[in-house]
Design a protein around this motif. Structure first.
Motif, PDB file in Angstrom:
ATOM      1  N   ASN A 419       0.764  -1.231   0.186  1.00 28.01           N
ATOM      2  CA  ASN A 419      -0.034  -0.004  -0.011  1.00 28.01           C
ATOM      3  C   ASN A 419       0.968   1.127  -0.077  1.00 28.01           C
ATOM      4  O   ASN A 419       1.629   1.428   0.963  1.00 28.01           O
ATOM      5  CB  ASN A 419      -1.112  -0.164   1.237  1.00 28.01           C
ATOM      6  N   VAL A 420       0.902   1.955  -1.076  1.00 23.91           N
ATOM      7  CA  VAL A 420       1.750   3.178  -1.177  1.00 23.91           C
ATOM      8  C   VAL A 420       1.295   4.538  -0.423  1.00 23.91           C
ATOM      9  O   VAL A 420       0.060   4.806  -0.882  1.00 23.91           O
ATOM     10  CB  VAL A 420       2.244   3.118  -2.583  1.00 23.91           C
ATOM     11  N   LYS A 421       2.019   5.059   0.085  1.00 23.98           N
ATOM     12  CA  LYS A 421       1.372   6.318   0.829  1.00 23.98           C
ATOM     13  C   LYS A 421       1.979   7.539   0.160  1.00 23.98           C
ATOM     14  O   LYS A 421       1.478   8.499   0.424  1.00 23.98           O
ATOM     15  CB  LYS A 421       1.786   6.028   2.386  1.00 23.98           C
ATOM     16  N   ASN A 422       3.514   7.587   0.211  1.00 26.52           N
ATOM     17  CA  ASN A 422       4.156   8.618   0.080  1.00 26.52           C
ATOM     18  C   ASN A 422       4.703   8.913  -1.238  1.00 26.52           C
ATOM     19  O   ASN A 422       5.292   8.019  -1.867  1.00 26.52           O
ATOM     20  CB  ASN A 422       5.250   8.896   1.001  1.00 26.52           C
ATOM     21  N   PHE A 479       5.942   5.973  -4.013  1.00 29.01           N
ATOM     22  CA  PHE A 479       5.523   5.691  -5.412  1.00 29.01           C
ATOM     23  C   PHE A 479       6.227   6.754  -6.013  1.00 29.01           C
ATOM     24  O   PHE A 479       6.252   7.931  -5.598  1.00 29.01           O
ATOM     25  CB  PHE A 479       4.227   5.517  -5.454  1.00 29.01           C
ATOM     26  N   PHE A 480       6.639   6.411  -7.337  1.00 24.63           N
ATOM     27  CA  PHE A 480       7.161   7.537  -8.089  1.00 24.63           C
ATOM     28  C   PHE A 480       5.951   8.627  -8.961  1.00 24.63           C
ATOM     29  O   PHE A 480       4.945   7.912  -9.163  1.00 24.63           O
ATOM     30  CB  PHE A 480       7.971   6.848  -9.318  1.00 24.63           C
ATOM     31  N   ALA A 481       6.459   9.799  -8.635  1.00 23.70           N
ATOM     32  CA  ALA A 481       5.491  10.854  -9.388  1.00 23.70           C
ATOM     33  C   ALA A 481       6.038  11.872 -10.317  1.00 23.70           C
ATOM     34  O   ALA A 481       7.289  12.303  -9.808  1.00 23.70           O
ATOM     35  CB  ALA A 481       4.584  11.434  -8.321  1.00 23.70           C
ATOM     36  N   TYR A 482       5.603  12.007 -11.324  1.00 23.12           N
ATOM     37  CA  TYR A 482       5.966  13.087 -12.273  1.00 23.12           C
ATOM     38  C   TYR A 482       5.958  14.586 -11.570  1.00 23.12           C
ATOM     39  O   TYR A 482       4.679  14.767 -11.226  1.00 23.12           O
ATOM     40  CB  TYR A 482       5.893  13.055 -13.704  1.00 23.12           C
ATOM     41  N   PRO A 483       6.563  15.445 -11.977  1.00 27.04           N
ATOM     42  CA  PRO A 483       6.424  16.983 -11.532  1.00 27.04           C
ATOM     43  C   PRO A 483       5.302  17.519 -12.177  1.00 27.04           C
ATOM     44  O   PRO A 483       4.429  18.360 -11.525  1.00 27.04           O
ATOM     45  CB  PRO A 483       7.615  17.652 -11.963  1.00 27.04           C
TER      46      PRO A 483
END
Length: 517
Positions: A419-422, A479-483
């Motif tokens: 479960n990804v949180k950040n 988890f990876f997020a793009y700007p």
């Protein structure tokens, strides 16, 4: 505190006056009846917490009264009291879901114990569980500071899962939060351990765990024989905690012979880990030896279309072609029902492999569907949803049939999920892979502290899409997020179940062998 109300039914109730006075001094409210008929009338007018019921009464017997009570108030606990120890009476009473069974003469403390057991049971269990975990908390904290081998990590993770499942049924939210913080701390330390040791596991003569690419040869092959057919079930994306809640269901049909944990390779994603199980090879070797079967992240088309072909190559390499084997992949209910309905057709196989793709679909649909987001809002709910599916699935029908046909059963998975949180910001070019827990591509920009990185994919036996490709793996619950469009992206994926990275939940996974009961 509300007074507990007891209905006591006995044709010789006057002789029980001392017991009733004893209970009233303990603040229980006791209503008495001398017959089953009277008791049924009283129950129509008033609610009680528990019934003490004499078995041997004139008119309506205890068992007949019990049946009538259960028809009216199925959840009302009933304690049978009888002079007789005849087996058929006990069986009748137990079959009718009595809460307890006492033999006359009863003493007041027996009555009190029965009340505690039935009415205070959840509170007592809750207090005991909490106190046991408080003691264990210190031990886990000490283990966390010292754990330094893959075996110790497996043991620690299994202990955390044990307590998570124990604590999920109690009301103490504080205890659960403490356990969550221990799991988070464990994942931070585990990330450091993997960063330091993972690459060495591929070196010759190194003490390394069983991993995806060695599982078949080391663990599955020794279980296969001509003497007994084997059913190998690979449930995609099955976490260790989900297996533990499936276990009691399977125990109705099979007895467990072995339970081991093994490690998913990185990335903990199906195209890598599951292909590695069936080929017996690491991804860079699959790409080199079988380019017709392997697809990289950026290639068009399905990435898991050739598991049966990979299995063929491994069976040949291990000189197992004398065995009759079949491979089935189930990706929807219709295909599951079809295989369950025709399961007898596999009876002459030495090895039947079934890859079952439900838990993975559940984690993806949680991301995309609001209703599933709500149903699987946390790990407890996610376990519960997976268990509900399993109890009603064609897969369980297959397991039941396999038991009747004398099959050995092996249950395993390719990787788990977390479960990804950040969010963790990452920047990559248009050819960067899309997974939220790992990325491969050129010129990746990322937060160093958040990732395990390999600039040389060959070191981890991974294919390079270009000469300058690297891989990054998210640690803990990141988890990876793009700007660009960052806030929308983060709110959409936060609290979803993802895989591909480095965590206890994704990497330490079950391998279990059963024989039919």
């Amino acid at each position: 505190m509300n007074t507990i109300k007891i209905l006591w039914v006995d044709d010789e109730i006057d002789l029980l006056k001392p017991h009733i006075l004893f209970l009233e001094k303990k603040n229980y409210k006791v209503t008495t009846c001398k017959s089953g008929t009277e008791a049924i009338d009283v129950l129509d007018d008033e609610n009680f917490d528990i019934v003490f019921l004499d078995e041997n009464m004139p008119g309506l017997t205890g068992l007949e009264t019990l049946n009538e009570i259960k028809e009216k108030k199925d959840n009302l606990p009933v304690v049978m009291i009888t002079k007789s120890e005849e087996e058929y009476i006990m069986e009748e009473a137990i079959g009718n879901k009595i809460a307890d069974y006492l033999i006359k003469p009863v003493n007041p403390n027996q009555i009190l114990l029965s009340l505690k057991k039935n009415l205070d049971h959840s509170r007592l269990v809750s207090e005991k569980t909490t106190s046991n975990y408080q003691q264990e908390f210190r031990k886990i904290a000490m283990d966390l500071s010292m754990v330094n081998s893959y075996e110790e990590w497996v043991a620690l993770y299994q202990k955390l899962i044990y307590w998570e499942i124990q604590l999920e049924d109690i009301e103490d939210v504080g205890m659960f939060e403490i356990l969550e913080s221990q799991k988070n701390e464990a994942n931070i330390q585990f990330g450091k351990f993997i960063e330091k040791n993972y690459a060495d596991w591929f070196e010759p003569n190194t003490d390394s765990p069983i991993m995806s690419h060695t599982l078949f040869k080391e663990k599955i092959v020794p279980e296969i024989s001509k003497e007994q057919p084997t059913l190998l079930i690979v449930i995609d994306n099955l976490r260790y905690d989900q297996w533990k809640v499936f276990e009691p269901i399977i125990n109705n049909y099979y007895k467990k012979e072995k339970e081991d944990a093994f490690f998913s390779i990185l990335p903990t994603a199906t195209q890598y880990a599951r292909n590695a199980i069936f080929s017996g090879l690491m991804p860079s070797d699959m790409e080199k030896l079988f380019p017709q079967y392997w697809k990289n992240d950026t290639d068009e088309g399905g990435k898991n279309l050739h598991e049966a072909d990979f299995l063929d190559t491994q069976m040949k390499r291990l000189s197992l072609t004398h065995l009759n084997y079949e491979y089935h992949k189930i990706t929807n209910l219709k295909a599951g029902k079809k295989l369950a309905d025709n399961f007898k057709s596999v009876k002459n196989n030495d090895l039947t492999v079934v890859v079952y793709n439900f838990v993975d679909m559940l984690s993806h649909s949680k991301t995309e569907m609001e209703v599933v987001k709500e149903l699987a809002s946390n790990d407890k709910a996610y376990r519960s949803l997976a268990l509900s599916w399993f109890k009603n699935s064609p897969l369980l029908e297959m397991i039941q049939q396999a038991q009747q046909m004398g099959f050995k059963l092996i249950l395993t998975t390719d990787h788990g999920t977390i479960n990804v949180k950040n969010p963790s910001k990452v920047i990559g070019d248009r050819d960067t892979s899309l997974n939220l827990r790992y990325k491969t591509g050129r010129s990746l920009t990322y937060e160093d502290k958040d990732v395990l990185v390999t600039k040389n994919p060959k070191e981890l036996h991974l294919p390079s899409i270009t000469m300058s490709s690297s891989y990054i793996f998210a640690k803990s619950d990141l988890f990876f997020a793009y700007p660009n469009n960052y806030n929308h992206y983060v709110s959409y994926y936060r609290n979803s179940y993802q895989h591909g990275g480095v965590s206890l939940e994704e990497m330490i996974i079950p391998f279990v062998v059963f024989n039919p009961k």
